[in-house]
Design a protein around this motif. Sequence first.
Motif, PDB file in Angstrom:
ATOM      1  N   GLN A  47       8.918  -8.802   7.370  1.00  0.00           N
ATOM      2  CA  GLN A  47       9.333  -8.660   6.069  1.00  0.00           C
ATOM      3  C   GLN A  47       9.999  -7.686   5.838  1.00  0.00           C
ATOM      4  OE1 GLN A  47       6.074  -7.398   3.268  1.00  0.00           O
ATOM      5  NE2 GLN A  47       7.145  -9.054   1.592  1.00  0.00           N
ATOM      6  N   GLU A  61       8.739  -4.780   8.390  1.00  0.00           N
ATOM      7  CA  GLU A  61       7.465  -4.717   8.748  1.00  0.00           C
ATOM      8  C   GLU A  61       6.897  -6.271   9.397  1.00  0.00           C
ATOM      9  OE1 GLU A  61       4.312  -4.002   5.701  1.00  0.00           O
ATOM     10  OE2 GLU A  61       2.705  -3.939   7.159  1.00  0.00           O
ATOM     11  N   VAL A  62       6.195  -5.922  10.445  1.00  0.00           N
ATOM     12  CA  VAL A  62       5.883  -6.968  11.415  1.00  0.00           C
ATOM     13  C   VAL A  62       4.392  -7.398  10.699  1.00  0.00           C
ATOM     14  CG1 VAL A  62       5.205  -7.629  13.699  1.00  0.00           C
ATOM     15  CG2 VAL A  62       7.023  -5.936  13.358  1.00  0.00           C
ATOM     16  N   ARG A  65       0.880 -13.345  12.313  1.00  0.00           N
ATOM     17  CA  ARG A  65       0.214 -14.811  12.212  1.00  0.00           C
ATOM     18  C   ARG A  65      -0.166 -15.374  13.387  1.00  0.00           C
ATOM     19  NH1 ARG A  65       1.063 -12.509   8.155  1.00  0.00           N
ATOM     20  NH2 ARG A  65       2.332 -13.029   6.257  1.00  0.00           N
ATOM     21  N   LEU A  89      -9.632  -6.856  17.783  1.00  0.00           N
ATOM     22  CA  LEU A  89      -8.430  -6.389  17.089  1.00  0.00           C
ATOM     23  C   LEU A  89      -7.223  -5.921  17.930  1.00  0.00           C
ATOM     24  CD1 LEU A  89      -6.744  -7.261  14.746  1.00  0.00           C
ATOM     25  CD2 LEU A  89      -7.814  -5.223  13.274  1.00  0.00           C
ATOM     26  N   THR A  96       0.502  -8.938  19.996  1.00  0.00           N
ATOM     27  CA  THR A  96       1.647  -9.223  19.082  1.00  0.00           C
ATOM     28  C   THR A  96       2.763  -8.058  19.616  1.00  0.00           C
ATOM     29  OG1 THR A  96      -0.098  -9.585  17.536  1.00  0.00           O
ATOM     30  CG2 THR A  96       1.963  -8.980  16.628  1.00  0.00           C
ATOM     31  N   GLU A 148       2.044   2.090  10.936  1.00  0.00           N
ATOM     32  CA  GLU A 148       1.604   2.009   9.641  1.00  0.00           C
ATOM     33  C   GLU A 148      -0.182   2.101  10.093  1.00  0.00           C
ATOM     34  OE1 GLU A 148       2.712  -1.076   7.128  1.00  0.00           O
ATOM     35  OE2 GLU A 148       4.666  -0.197   7.200  1.00  0.00           O
ATOM     36  N   ARG A 203       0.375  -2.201  -3.765  1.00  0.00           N
ATOM     37  CA  ARG A 203       0.929  -3.043  -4.769  1.00  0.00           C
ATOM     38  C   ARG A 203      -0.180  -3.080  -6.098  1.00  0.00           C
ATOM     39  NH1 ARG A 203      -0.730  -7.524  -1.154  1.00  0.00           N
ATOM     40  NH2 ARG A 203      -2.210  -8.440  -1.903  1.00  0.00           N
ATOM     41  N   GLU A 236       5.188  -1.044  -2.290  1.00  0.00           N
ATOM     42  CA  GLU A 236       4.667  -2.173  -1.791  1.00  0.00           C
ATOM     43  C   GLU A 236       4.513  -3.183  -2.975  1.00  0.00           C
ATOM     44  OE1 GLU A 236       1.191  -1.114   0.588  1.00  0.00           O
ATOM     45  OE2 GLU A 236       2.234  -2.289   2.011  1.00  0.00           O
ATOM     46  N   GLY A 237       4.650  -4.470  -2.493  1.00  0.00           N
ATOM     47  CA  GLY A 237       4.313  -5.470  -3.823  1.00  0.00           C
ATOM     48  C   GLY A 237       5.508  -5.664  -4.696  1.00  0.00           C
ATOM     49  N   GLU A 239       7.810  -7.690  -6.451  1.00  0.00           N
ATOM     50  CA  GLU A 239       7.789  -9.022  -6.744  1.00  0.00           C
ATOM     51  C   GLU A 239       8.949  -9.282  -7.751  1.00  0.00           C
ATOM     52  OE1 GLU A 239       4.287 -11.032  -7.782  1.00  0.00           O
ATOM     53  OE2 GLU A 239       3.222 -10.422  -5.875  1.00  0.00           O
ATOM     54  N   GLY A 257       8.408  -6.273  -0.817  1.00  0.00           N
ATOM     55  CA  GLY A 257       7.700  -7.254  -1.564  1.00  0.00           C
ATOM     56  C   GLY A 257       8.461  -8.476  -1.758  1.00  0.00           C
ATOM     57  N   TYR A 258       7.781  -9.571  -2.256  1.00  0.00           N
ATOM     58  CA  TYR A 258       8.509 -11.007  -2.210  1.00  0.00           C
ATOM     59  C   TYR A 258       9.573 -10.934  -3.085  1.00  0.00           C
ATOM     60  CZ  TYR A 258       3.456 -12.368  -1.036  1.00  0.00           C
ATOM     61  OH  TYR A 258       2.514 -12.611  -0.509  1.00  0.00           O
TER      62      TYR A 258
HETATM   63  P1  C2E Z   1      -0.569  -4.767   4.670  1.00  0.00           P
HETATM   64  O1  C2E Z   1      -0.140  -3.978   5.869  1.00  0.00           O
HETATM   65  O2  C2E Z   1      -0.730  -3.965   3.356  1.00  0.00           O
HETATM   66  O3  C2E Z   1       0.427  -5.810   4.459  1.00  0.00           O
HETATM   67  C1  C2E Z   1       1.307  -6.338   3.105  1.00  0.00           C
HETATM   68  C2  C2E Z   1       0.484  -7.449   2.882  1.00  0.00           C
HETATM   69  O4  C2E Z   1       0.942  -7.810   1.621  1.00  0.00           O
HETATM   70  C3  C2E Z   1       0.994  -8.634   3.903  1.00  0.00           C
HETATM   71  O5  C2E Z   1      -0.174  -9.533   3.558  1.00  0.00           O
HETATM   72  C4  C2E Z   1       2.166  -9.268   2.905  1.00  0.00           C
HETATM   73  O6  C2E Z   1       2.319 -10.545   3.383  1.00  0.00           O
HETATM   74  C5  C2E Z   1       1.634  -8.938   1.541  1.00  0.00           C
HETATM   75  N1  C2E Z   1       2.728  -9.096   0.640  1.00  0.00           N
HETATM   76  C6  C2E Z   1       4.015  -8.370   0.852  1.00  0.00           C
HETATM   77  N2  C2E Z   1       4.825  -8.223  -0.290  1.00  0.00           N
HETATM   78  C7  C2E Z   1       4.091  -8.912  -1.121  1.00  0.00           C
HETATM   79  C8  C2E Z   1       4.220  -9.099  -2.644  1.00  0.00           C
HETATM   80  O7  C2E Z   1       5.217  -8.922  -3.184  1.00  0.00           O
HETATM   81  N3  C2E Z   1       3.046  -9.615  -3.336  1.00  0.00           N
HETATM   82  C9  C2E Z   1       1.987  -9.762  -2.564  1.00  0.00           C
HETATM   83  N4  C2E Z   1       0.887 -10.437  -3.573  1.00  0.00           N
HETATM   84  N5  C2E Z   1       1.693  -9.775  -1.630  1.00  0.00           N
HETATM   85  C10 C2E Z   1       2.753  -9.281  -0.779  1.00  0.00           C
HETATM   86  P2  C2E Z   1      -0.638 -10.279   5.219  1.00  0.00           P
HETATM   87  O8  C2E Z   1       0.750 -10.587   6.071  1.00  0.00           O
HETATM   88  O9  C2E Z   1      -1.447 -11.384   4.700  1.00  0.00           O
HETATM   89  O10 C2E Z   1      -1.424  -9.306   5.943  1.00  0.00           O
HETATM   90  C11 C2E Z   1      -2.491  -8.804   5.320  1.00  0.00           C
HETATM   91  C12 C2E Z   1      -3.163  -7.363   6.063  1.00  0.00           C
HETATM   92  O11 C2E Z   1      -3.290  -7.727   7.391  1.00  0.00           O
HETATM   93  C13 C2E Z   1      -1.927  -6.531   5.910  1.00  0.00           C
HETATM   94  O12 C2E Z   1      -1.829  -5.604   4.905  1.00  0.00           O
HETATM   95  C14 C2E Z   1      -2.554  -5.508   7.129  1.00  0.00           C
HETATM   96  O13 C2E Z   1      -3.447  -4.752   6.925  1.00  0.00           O
HETATM   97  C15 C2E Z   1      -3.060  -6.698   8.017  1.00  0.00           C
HETATM   98  N6  C2E Z   1      -2.095  -7.035   9.239  1.00  0.00           N
HETATM   99  C16 C2E Z   1      -1.333  -7.738   9.230  1.00  0.00           C
HETATM  100  N7  C2E Z   1      -0.590  -7.800  10.478  1.00  0.00           N
HETATM  101  C17 C2E Z   1      -1.416  -6.958  11.477  1.00  0.00           C
HETATM  102  C18 C2E Z   1      -1.290  -6.964  12.864  1.00  0.00           C
HETATM  103  O14 C2E Z   1      -0.476  -7.217  13.545  1.00  0.00           O
HETATM  104  N8  C2E Z   1      -2.145  -5.886  12.990  1.00  0.00           N
HETATM  105  C19 C2E Z   1      -3.102  -5.302  12.354  1.00  0.00           C
HETATM  106  N9  C2E Z   1      -4.050  -4.598  12.787  1.00  0.00           N
HETATM  107  N10 C2E Z   1      -3.409  -5.619  10.823  1.00  0.00           N
HETATM  108  C20 C2E Z   1      -2.362  -6.595  10.361  1.00  0.00           C
END
Ligand code: C2E
Length: 278
Positions: A47, A61-62, A65, A89, A96, A148, A203, A236-237, A239, A257-258
């Motif tokens: 993203q 940011e990686v 999925r 994890l 990853t 992060e 966000r 963050e966030g 939109e 953000g989106y």
């Molecule tokens: P995070 O690190 O706070 O990542 C941001 C999350 O917010 C991501 O969800 C992203 O898709 C979402 N997001 C980004 N921009 C927007 C926006 O404008 N609006 C809204 N509503 N959401 C937005 P995602 O990808 O589902 O990841 C959720 C969480 O999972 C992440 O929150 C992070 O804490 C964790 N995560 C993701 N990838 C990894 C990873 O490889 N390793 C670990 N340990 N945790 C991960």
Amino acid sequence: LYHAKTNGKSRWSFFSEEMHAEATATKRMVSDLLLACEKREFVPHFQPIVDAVSGRMAGAEVLVRWAHPKMGLLPPEAFLDTAATMGILKRVDAVTFEALPEILGRLEAAGIELPRISINVSAGRLADPTLIHDIKKSGISPKRLAIEILESVYLDRIGDLVDWTLGELKELGATIALDDFGTGHASVQSLLKIKPAVLKIDRQFIQPIVEDETSRALVASMIGIGKSLGMSIIAEGVETEAHARHAAQMGCDYLQGYHFGRPMPAAELQDMLAKTNG
Ligand code: C2E
Ligand code: CA
Ligand code: CA
Ligand code: CA
């Protein structure tokens, strides 16, 4: 409950049945996750993180999925909690990360240089010294890496190991970013302990800044704390255009953000950048 009523079983047997079903589901997911680690089924998505002044992409940011063989592409919420409680994890994070050099190499061959790559690192992974080893052998310059972390890492009673890793990361020149700032219970303490170079404002504070004065005041004070400690701030966030404008005006250095892009596979990021550059 339906089951308990119709067959006359006691509540206890109902609960234990439910618990049994849950335990079976967890077991299945754990073995699926372990297999997924072996088969490299985790797909890093990217993203964009944008410079608030120039509007250029400062990095990405990686976000992981899981390309599940039966269920399709799963978001982290579908498996991270189980992976974390079952102690795998850190393996998911390692697998990853292992995928990144090749992906970044392909992007670079296409003329795309991401100045900064932000990775999410779990508490378990931070307590695991192989993180440092893996970064060193990855060929990715640590200076390009932002790590992060969530402030909850200190709730896991692994403080000393985490401190060691954070010290090594800083020595290697990696950037430490405190994720979801403001959402935890120890925001100020974790600032003092972790001493991050970057604050990511969650966000839930950013999104209401357009219409809500209280949120604006909160965000302003978070920016104030961060700036006075010499940190850079990511909103963050983001939109909408209005979110972006307000966050930038208030002094956030970077926006994510989106509005600028959802997490996407590397090939899509490549297409997006090819379009904006040409
Ligand atoms: P995070 O690190 O706070 O990542 C941001 C999350 O917010 C991501 O969800 C992203 O898709 C979402 N997001 C980004 N921009 C927007 C926006 O404008 N609006 C809204 N509503 N959401 C937005 P995602 O990808 O589902 O990841 C959720 C969480 O999972 C992440 O929150 C992070 O804490 C964790 N995560 C993701 N990838 C990894 C990873 O490889 N390793 C670990 N340990 N945790 C991960
Ligand atoms: Ca994050
Ligand atoms: Ca976040
Ligand atoms: Ca989050």
